[in-house]
Design a protein around this motif. Sequence first.
Motif, short mmCIF file in Angstrom:
data_model
loop_
_atom_site.label_atom_id
_atom_site.label_comp_id
_atom_site.label_asym_id
_atom_site.label_seq_id
_atom_site.Cartn_x
_atom_site.Cartn_y
_atom_site.Cartn_z
N SER A 204 0.81 -1.22 -0.03
CA SER A 204 0.22 0.31 0.19
C SER A 204 1.06 0.95 0.40
CB SER A 204 -1.27 0.00 1.63
OG SER A 204 -0.22 0.68 1.82
N ALA A 205 2.33 0.95 1.03
CA ALA A 205 2.89 1.94 0.75
C ALA A 205 3.89 2.53 -1.62
CB ALA A 205 4.25 1.85 1.89
N PHE B 216 2.68 5.88 -2.67
CA PHE B 216 3.74 7.22 -3.42
C PHE B 216 4.54 6.80 -4.38
CE2 PHE B 216 3.20 6.77 1.81
CZ PHE B 216 2.87 7.15 2.06
N LEU B 217 4.07 5.60 -4.87
CA LEU B 217 4.46 5.76 -6.22
C LEU B 217 3.33 5.56 -7.35
CD1 LEU B 217 7.33 4.95 -6.28
CD2 LEU B 217 7.59 2.79 -7.07
N LEU B 218 2.45 4.35 -7.44
CA LEU B 218 1.62 4.46 -8.79
C LEU B 218 0.91 5.39 -9.20
CD1 LEU B 218 1.52 -0.36 -8.20
CD2 LEU B 218 3.14 1.48 -9.28
N ILE C 22 0.87 5.41 -12.88
CA ILE C 22 1.43 3.92 -13.39
C ILE C 22 0.15 3.27 -12.37
CG2 ILE C 22 3.38 4.64 -14.43
CD1 ILE C 22 5.01 3.88 -12.35
N ALA C 23 -1.11 3.13 -12.79
CA ALA C 23 -1.44 2.29 -11.26
C ALA C 23 -1.68 1.23 -11.98
CB ALA C 23 -3.02 2.29 -11.37
N TYR C 24 -1.14 0.49 -13.55
CA TYR C 24 -1.89 -0.40 -14.98
C TYR C 24 -0.68 -1.09 -14.50
CZ TYR C 24 1.18 1.75 -17.85
OH TYR C 24 2.87 2.01 -18.37
N LEU C 25 0.13 -0.62 -13.92
CA LEU C 25 1.77 -1.63 -13.50
C LEU C 25 1.67 -2.47 -11.91
CD1 LEU C 25 5.04 0.20 -14.28
CD2 LEU C 25 4.18 -1.67 -15.53
N ARG C 26 0.32 -2.11 -11.43
CA ARG C 26 0.01 -2.41 -9.86
C ARG C 26 0.58 -3.93 -10.06
NH1 ARG C 26 -6.03 -1.73 -7.95
NH2 ARG C 26 -6.01 -3.90 -9.35
N THR C 27 -0.12 -5.13 -10.69
CA THR C 27 -0.33 -6.88 -10.27
C THR C 27 1.52 -7.08 -10.43
OG1 THR C 27 -2.11 -6.30 -11.81
CG2 THR C 27 -1.12 -8.51 -11.41
N LEU C 28 1.73 -6.97 -11.41
CA LEU C 28 3.76 -6.74 -11.62
C LEU C 28 4.00 -6.09 -10.48
CD1 LEU C 28 5.79 -7.36 -13.51
CD2 LEU C 28 6.01 -5.50 -14.39
N VAL C 29 3.82 -4.92 -10.23
CA VAL C 29 4.47 -4.42 -8.96
C VAL C 29 4.57 -5.11 -7.20
CG1 VAL C 29 5.39 -2.10 -7.63
CG2 VAL C 29 5.42 -2.05 -9.97
N ILE D 171 -4.64 -5.92 -3.60
CA ILE D 171 -5.27 -5.68 -4.28
C ILE D 171 -6.52 -5.60 -3.97
CG2 ILE D 171 -6.19 -6.55 -7.13
CD1 ILE D 171 -4.39 -7.99 -7.26
N ILE D 172 -6.84 -5.76 -3.29
CA ILE D 172 -8.23 -5.35 -2.16
C ILE D 172 -8.15 -3.92 -1.48
CG2 ILE D 172 -9.88 -6.23 -0.14
CD1 ILE D 172 -9.51 -9.00 -1.06
N CYS D 173 -6.98 -4.28 -0.83
CA CYS D 173 -6.69 -2.69 -0.27
C CYS D 173 -5.90 -1.05 -1.27
CB CYS D 173 -5.39 -2.49 0.13
SG CYS D 173 -5.84 -3.78 1.89
N ALA D 174 -6.21 -1.58 -2.42
CA ALA D 174 -5.77 -0.96 -3.81
C ALA D 174 -6.92 -0.30 -4.31
CB ALA D 174 -4.81 -1.07 -4.39
#
Lengths: 222, 192, 203
Positions: free
Chosen positions: B57-58, B62-64, B69-76, B121-124
């Motif tokens: 979640s940090a 703070f980054l995505l 660039i939230a689409y990189l979420r799964t990978l990151v 992912i739920i948190c995001a």
Amino acid sequence: MSLFKVFKNGLWQENPVFVLMLGMCPTLAVTSSAKNALGMGIATSLVLAGSNFVVSCCRKFIPDQVRIPCYIVIIAAFVTMVEQLMQAYAPPELNQTLGIFIPLIVVNCIVLGRAEAFASKNGSIASCLDGLGMGLGFTIALLILGGLRELIADGSLFELQLIENWQGIYLFKTATGAFFTLGFILAVRNHHKAKRRRKEGLGYEPPKEPICLSCNICKLGK
Amino acid sequence: MKEYFSLIISAILVNNFVLSRILGICPFLGVSRSIRTSAGMGAAVIFVMTLAGLLTSAINIFLLIPYNIAYLRTLVFILAIAGLVQIVEVLLQRFSEPLYQALGIYLPLITTNCAVLGSAIICADEGYSLMRSTVFCCASAVGFALALLLFASLRERLELSKVPECLQGTPISLITAGLLAMAFLGFAGLGG
Amino acid sequence: MPDILKFCLSLGLICAISGGSMAFVNHITSQPRAEAQMRERNELLKLVLPAGTRQCQELESVNNVQFFAARDENGKLLAYAAEGSSRQGFGGELKVLVGLSAEGKILAVLVNQHSETPGIGTLVCERKQKQSLWKVLAGKSEKNPFPANAFLDSFASQSLNENLRVDAVSGATVSSNAVLDAVNAVAGAWQEKFAAVSKTEEP
């Protein structure tokens, strides 16, 4: 092995759900109706075929020691692309019900398991076909489970009423129904196997406990 | 305070990760042969999932999101979790031998546990704050450990009982899990 | 040492290529994704708004209740719609979409997001019409886009300026109350912001 055999392998002989017991989470979670099952099956098949193809293309360049992180990156990329395409073109209620289970394809043992067990050793065409076959096998298993659950819960299939005035056993739409349905399907399979063995004059053999340890990923910890 | 209380109750009992959301089934079925191993696995999951919740979640907050660039979420997220598990393993081995003995073999199994990535992912998705995601992930992991322990104790009993031939092995385990899930349905509506 | 370098290089290369392809797909699907979202919302809005609606305009949100204004082809204000939510349901957030006449009378109510218990909570939440397979095969089936739901329909033609009166469905009291709570949230926001405005705003 001929290419057709590679494709057919995943359908029944090595069916990822009923035989290998892989990918249990989506199998149980999104099969509350036949439509969701089909959507999930197609998404997983696309990821499987794509990631298998790319992994097999790259297998010569990837050093052995870092292959698992590399596979995970490739799979995650495919999952993200499939997720975005679904958000753009799939029916909205499908996106809502599948929800977090689309990104979770990344950790589906089927995908990583096939990349490790098949695609890292075979040619790209064969790997792609293996992915498609496994994906189709997975889709069929999900459809059987989803169809049964929807039929018992609502008396319908693909939201078309089959049994008029069905009272509905809604428990089968919840997690309980998922566990029960899969448990009884596997029991029927066991029963058939035992019967066949008796016919052949062999004794009863208690079924093995395959469970996710049959996928190679978990063995990495050993 | 009340808000966090209802979040915790909801994550442990109402929306139990295994028995209601159906996440993390592989370790639930695979590591529940005995109470001892399931307690080890449960502790390892609580440990890693809390840290992973904080870390992911940090990264998300703070980054995505700021850099769009939230689409990189799964990978990151998956890379962050895998890295975290590696670091935890090395640190445990270096500094706490008994803890490593207890949890070490379960750690690599956790990377591909969909409960960990699922909670991140739920948190995001829900847009939880840093504090809220950490509490949520910790409570969810406690719920996972609770379900695992309950199931393991049921299965230990199951070993001793006579099961019809065709139900032996996985089928009876699945049906037992179904009954457990049915029991947890009773919590629905608590603290929602 | 060169080994480490090789590992990092190959992993980095794969990450870069994957990231690039993800960015590419993200770029080409961003428009269709936004359109799909818009289309879905407009279709839901159409269900709770009067038939003559040609365009929906997003208005400001009050206390987390999002308001929309529906106009006909001449830009004349026909009705409002509002989306309210409640956290009192069985399984997390529940969202309702309410169609409102310009005077604050409820036209129609629709639950557009919920996770209530199947078979019990869904009785008060879902507007679903099951088409019979046999009728579809015979070509006799008619699709009704807005099937009746006794509980949701009991909101219709009540005024937001008075206390809402509905009877909770027995067996699904929690879900009924969650729906009522969400509609009440809409009513509260309406009274706070719109009640005064809607009388004075040009038609």
